[in-house]
Design an enzyme around this catalytic site. Structure first.
Site, PDB file in Angstrom:
ATOM      1  N   MET A  19       0.806  -1.210   0.000  1.00 27.52           N
ATOM      2  CA  MET A  19       0.000   0.000   0.000  1.00 27.52           C
ATOM      3  C   MET A  19       0.847   1.271   0.000  1.00 27.52           C
ATOM      4  SD  MET A  19      -3.008   0.997   2.695  1.00 27.52           S
ATOM      5  CE  MET A  19      -3.880   2.557   2.608  1.00 27.52           C
ATOM      6  N   ASP A 146      -3.916  -7.039  11.684  1.00 29.50           N
ATOM      7  CA  ASP A 146      -2.774  -7.417  10.844  1.00 29.50           C
ATOM      8  C   ASP A 146      -1.530  -7.638  11.713  1.00 29.50           C
ATOM      9  OD1 ASP A 146      -1.427  -8.077   8.548  1.00 29.50           O
ATOM     10  OD2 ASP A 146      -1.030  -6.016   7.950  1.00 29.50           O
TER      11      ASP A 146
END
Length: 490
Positions: A19, A146
């Site tokens: 990202m 995460d």
């Protein structure tokens, strides 16, 4: 110098993910103030995706509210013409994933006492994020979603920190993610997260337990040839105990890990703090001493898994100096070359048309160095040819209307060349036109150097040293055909 937001100077690339990209940066302020920071920038291809931009900003907003020594701090969030970026605390060290990979390549493993210290630090930071509240004291119910080795940073100070809340979910977040989207790393997902069910802090407890299982068993827990196969194992398969894989795992630690890995969230530890407390008690019950931050720092430094800050500074300075080296721009059509600083010169509006669209950028490299080393030889060869041609032309006297004798400006060598008595044909015959191959004979080149001199009336004259016993020299024939005089030495 690459400057973002008016005060954050980009120095060096640290890491890049799916990202965003993280750079080492330097914040500048008044009075020479400087501070090293980590600048996290979103990838260009995601900058136009509203959902990713919102997720990026959510990470900054949420992480900035967590103030804990085991969480990487967020300093600032900015936006400039290139997009949004987050400024975070710079942690000199390496991720847990980098450390594990380095040890695996060396054929070593992470000592259990070091692993427990890192793991307990991570749980402390995770619990601080779970307990986050808003300005009114209302819980935000933040879930990291995460937890993985990539998101645990181990500093050279021996302190481990949790980072990257990019896929974190909070009930009060500004933007919401689509419930049908699966986010996070499959190997560390809880069954409820893999099944797209509601999640809470116990989801992070499960992910942390997967990480502890791998640190003790010394292998991956969830493996498969496809994502579907891995998801099936997360949801339905039974989890083996770390002790069944590695018999060296103490029973007390094995039991704590297996409780945190329960498929039913109600059977797990309710908080990360409870998980940490159970590990502390298990270690004390078997007389195990957990490593101190000093021991962790020594271990990280000894294995050289990170790039020291002094090396990063040196590399950044070298890259900055290299950026100042002019770039050669060659035109493949005209063959012209010029020095420019790319891309400033390429974007300059006053560039000549011959160096526009057809210009080829030739960056400085080793090949250029070889060319530069051969340049003196080429220049010396050109100079030799020029001197030879100049000597020939200097020996040819300019046209004059006066029968002035020609005298060399420099004395001839001790051995005089033989003289030739001029004949009428020699006087009247025009000199052959100059050509590229014309050159004086070696004796003439070695015995004479000539230089023109100008008189006050603008008429060129020259003198030459003659043998006193030689007959008078010939005079130049006044005509419009150019200089006709050829010295007796020729």
């Amino acid at each position: 110098m690459d400057l973002r937001g008016g005060r954050y100077e980009i120095l060096h690339l640290i890491a890049s993910g799916g990202m965003a990209t993280v750079y080492l940066g330097r914040a500048r302020g008044m009075g020479g103030f400087e501070r090293l920071v980590a600048v996290k920038t979103m990838h260009a291809h995601l900058a136009d995706e509203p959902e990713f931009v919102a997720m990026f900003l959510d990470e900054a907003r949420l992480a900035a509210q967590i103030r804990h020594p085991n969480v990487v701090g967020t300093i600032d969030v900015q936006q400039d013409e290139r997009g949004v970026f987050i400024v975070m605390e710079y942690i000199e060290g390496a991720s847990l994933q980098q450390l594990l990979r380095s040890l695996h390549k060396q054929g070593n493993t992470l000592p259990l006492e070091i692993a427990l210290r890192v793991f307990l630090d991570m749980l402390a930071g995770l619990h601080a994020a779970h307990d986050l509240t808003d300005a009114q004291g209302k819980p935000l119910h933040l879930v990291h979603r995460d937890v993985s080795p990539q998101n645990v940073l181990i500093g050279v100070d021996g302190v481990a920190r949790i980072t990257d809340f990019g896929v974190a979910r909070a009930e009060a977040r500004i933007s919401t993610t689509h419930g049908s989207q699966l986010k996070g790393k499959i190997g560390y997902m809880s069954p409820e997260q893999a099944g797209r069910l509601p999640v809470d802090r116990r989801t992070d407890v499960y992910a942390a337990a997967v990480l502890l299982w791998e640190l003790m068993a010394l292998q991956r827990l969830i493996r498969g040839d496809s994502e579907a196969e891995m998801l099936a194992k997360v949801v339905a398969s039974e989890t083996p105990s770390p002790r069944s894989v590695n018999p060296d795992v103490p029973e007390a630690l094995d039991a704590v890990c297996m409780r945190a890995l329960e498929k039913n969230p109600d059977d797990r530890y309710s908080t990360a703090a409870d998980f940490a407390e159970a590990l502390d008690e298990a270690a004390r019950s078997m007389g195990m001493k957990i490593a101190t931050p000093r021991a962790v720092a020594s271990f990280v430094r000894a294995h050289g898994v990170h790039t020291p800050l002094v090396d990063l500074r040196a590399k950044s300075n070298a890259e900055g100096q290299a950026a100042q080296v002019p770039t050669r721009i060659e035109n493949p059509v005209s063959g012209r070359a010029s020095a420019a600083s790319f891309p400033d010169r390429m974007s300059s509006p006053d560039r000549k048309s011959s160096e526009s669209a057809s210009a080829v950028i030739v960056p400085p490299d080793e090949t250029r160095g070889k060319h530069m080393r051969t340049a003196p030889l080429v220049m010396a060869s050109v100079a030799a040819v020029a001197l030879a041609a100049g000597a020939f032309w200097m020996l040819r006297a300019p046209r004059t209307n006066e029968g002035a004798p020609v005298v060399l400006s420099q004395p001839v060598p001790s051995v005089d060349p033989p003289t030739i008595t001029p004949t009428p044909s020699m006087v009247l015959a025009p000199a052959p036109p100059p050509s590229a191959s014309a050159a004086p004979t070696p004796p003439a080149m070695e015995s004479a150097r000539a230089a023109p001199s100008a008189s006050n009336t603008g008429k060129a004259t020259a003198t030459t040293k003659r043998d006193p016993n030689a007959p008078p020299t010939a005079t130049a024939r006044p005509s419009s055909g150019g200089p006709m005089y050829r010295p007796s030495e020729l």
